[in-house]
Design a protein around this motif. Structure first.
Motif, PDB file in Angstrom:
ATOM      1  N   ALA A  18      67.257   3.016  43.688  1.00 20.49           N
ATOM      2  CA  ALA A  18      68.181   4.080  43.286  1.00 20.49           C
ATOM      3  C   ALA A  18      69.287   4.284  44.315  1.00 20.49           C
ATOM      4  O   ALA A  18      69.081   4.105  45.514  1.00 20.49           O
ATOM      5  CB  ALA A  18      67.416   5.380  43.076  1.00 20.49           C
ATOM      6  N   ASP A  19      70.459   4.696  43.826  1.00 21.16           N
ATOM      7  CA  ASP A  19      71.613   4.926  44.687  1.00 21.16           C
ATOM      8  C   ASP A  19      71.673   6.342  45.247  1.00 21.16           C
ATOM      9  O   ASP A  19      72.019   6.541  46.403  1.00 21.16           O
ATOM     10  CB  ASP A  19      72.914   4.652  43.932  1.00 21.16           C
ATOM     11  CG  ASP A  19      73.122   3.175  43.666  1.00 21.16           C
ATOM     12  OD1 ASP A  19      72.559   2.352  44.404  1.00 21.16           O
ATOM     13  OD2 ASP A  19      73.851   2.854  42.705  1.00 21.16           O
ATOM     14  N   ASN A  20      71.401   7.337  44.400  1.00 26.43           N
ATOM     15  CA  ASN A  20      71.515   8.731  44.825  1.00 26.43           C
ATOM     16  C   ASN A  20      70.801   9.641  43.831  1.00 26.43           C
ATOM     17  O   ASN A  20      70.168   9.168  42.894  1.00 26.43           O
ATOM     18  CB  ASN A  20      72.995   9.135  44.995  1.00 26.43           C
ATOM     19  CG  ASN A  20      73.794   8.951  43.725  1.00 26.43           C
ATOM     20  OD1 ASN A  20      73.410   9.383  42.653  1.00 26.43           O
ATOM     21  ND2 ASN A  20      74.941   8.283  43.847  1.00 26.43           N
ATOM     22  N   PHE A  21      70.942  10.937  44.029  1.00 21.85           N
ATOM     23  CA  PHE A  21      70.263  11.937  43.203  1.00 21.85           C
ATOM     24  C   PHE A  21      70.600  11.778  41.719  1.00 21.85           C
ATOM     25  O   PHE A  21      69.723  11.902  40.868  1.00 21.85           O
ATOM     26  CB  PHE A  21      70.630  13.343  43.692  1.00 21.85           C
ATOM     27  CG  PHE A  21      70.129  14.436  42.800  1.00 21.85           C
ATOM     28  CD1 PHE A  21      68.780  14.749  42.768  1.00 21.85           C
ATOM     29  CD2 PHE A  21      70.993  15.151  42.001  1.00 21.85           C
ATOM     30  CE1 PHE A  21      68.297  15.757  41.951  1.00 21.85           C
ATOM     31  CE2 PHE A  21      70.525  16.166  41.178  1.00 21.85           C
ATOM     32  CZ  PHE A  21      69.170  16.466  41.153  1.00 21.85           C
ATOM     33  N   ILE A  22      71.830  11.515  41.397  1.00 21.06           N
ATOM     34  CA  ILE A  22      72.246  11.367  40.000  1.00 21.06           C
ATOM     35  C   ILE A  22      71.934   9.957  39.506  1.00 21.06           C
ATOM     36  O   ILE A  22      71.328   9.781  38.454  1.00 21.06           O
ATOM     37  CB  ILE A  22      73.754  11.654  39.834  1.00 21.06           C
ATOM     38  CG1 ILE A  22      74.108  13.057  40.315  1.00 21.06           C
ATOM     39  CG2 ILE A  22      74.177  11.441  38.379  1.00 21.06           C
ATOM     40  CD1 ILE A  22      73.497  14.181  39.532  1.00 21.06           C
ATOM     41  N   HIS A  23      72.331   8.962  40.245  1.00 21.45           N
ATOM     42  CA  HIS A  23      72.094   7.565  39.858  1.00 21.45           C
ATOM     43  C   HIS A  23      70.727   7.143  40.394  1.00 21.45           C
ATOM     44  O   HIS A  23      70.619   6.299  41.273  1.00 21.45           O
ATOM     45  CB  HIS A  23      73.198   6.665  40.403  1.00 21.45           C
ATOM     46  CG  HIS A  23      74.531   6.955  39.820  1.00 21.45           C
ATOM     47  ND1 HIS A  23      75.647   6.291  40.186  1.00 21.45           N
ATOM     48  CD2 HIS A  23      74.929   7.843  38.880  1.00 21.45           C
ATOM     49  CE1 HIS A  23      76.681   6.750  39.515  1.00 21.45           C
ATOM     50  NE2 HIS A  23      76.272   7.697  38.725  1.00 21.45           N
ATOM     51  N   ASN A  24      69.684   7.729  39.780  1.00 22.82           N
ATOM     52  CA  ASN A  24      68.327   7.519  40.289  1.00 22.82           C
ATOM     53  C   ASN A  24      67.548   6.450  39.526  1.00 22.82           C
ATOM     54  O   ASN A  24      66.361   6.289  39.729  1.00 22.82           O
ATOM     55  CB  ASN A  24      67.563   8.839  40.360  1.00 22.82           C
ATOM     56  CG  ASN A  24      67.486   9.542  39.030  1.00 22.82           C
ATOM     57  OD1 ASN A  24      67.742   8.970  37.987  1.00 22.82           O
ATOM     58  ND2 ASN A  24      67.131  10.809  39.067  1.00 22.82           N
ATOM     59  N   SER A  25      68.219   5.740  38.639  1.00 27.49           N
ATOM     60  CA  SER A  25      67.792   4.461  38.071  1.00 27.49           C
ATOM     61  C   SER A  25      66.614   4.476  37.094  1.00 27.49           C
ATOM     62  O   SER A  25      66.547   3.631  36.212  1.00 27.49           O
ATOM     63  CB  SER A  25      67.492   3.440  39.170  1.00 27.49           C
ATOM     64  OG  SER A  25      68.633   3.248  39.966  1.00 27.49           O
TER      65      SER A  25
END
Length: 135
Positions: A102-109
């Motif tokens: 995952a990249d971050n809180f929103i883009h958590n895959s």
């Protein structure tokens, strides 16, 4: 501990290339893949899937992210499937697939239901998705 025999993990648009890894990790926990579907989420589906995230400062960011491309829904069966999938997914960035990809809180895959009741509700929401392609 849950004994539900059906569950799913939703692989979000930025992580669809990790579908095989999701299945591998689930198989290693004794879960069996029972289906893989490609799905394009509609805005309404995202709103219904994440009601707790709507009416926040990042509502539109979540909608844009989740509708930016195809998702992959992987269905599993097995003992305590929902609990095992949550462990495989990981909580935020502390462990599991989210820590690894995952990249971050929103883009958590990755997404999977919190419990059996949530699983049934979310599968109902996904079955009504008007942007669906493979369900």
């Amino acid at each position: 501990m849950s004994t539900r025999v059906e569950g799913y993990m939703l692989i979000k648009p930025d992580a669809v290339m990790y579908c095989d890894e999701v299945i591998r990790r689930a198989n290693s926990q004794g879960l069996v893949c029972t289906g893989v579907d490609t799905i394009r989420l509609s805005e309404d589906c995202v709103r219904n899937l994440y009601p707790e995230r709507m009416n926040t400062d990042f509502e539109q960011t979540i909608i844009d992210y989740m509708t930016s491309g195809d998702c992959v829904m992987v269905r599993f069966s097995g003992e305590s499937v929902v609990e095992k999938l949550k462990q495989i997914k990981g909580k935020t960035y502390q462990s599991g697939l989210r820590r690894d990809y995952a990249d971050n809180f929103i883009h958590n895959s990755f997404h999977c239901p919190d419990d059996d009741d949530c699983c049934a509700e979310e599968l109902n929401v996904l079955s009504k998705n008007d942007g669906r392609t493979g369900l």
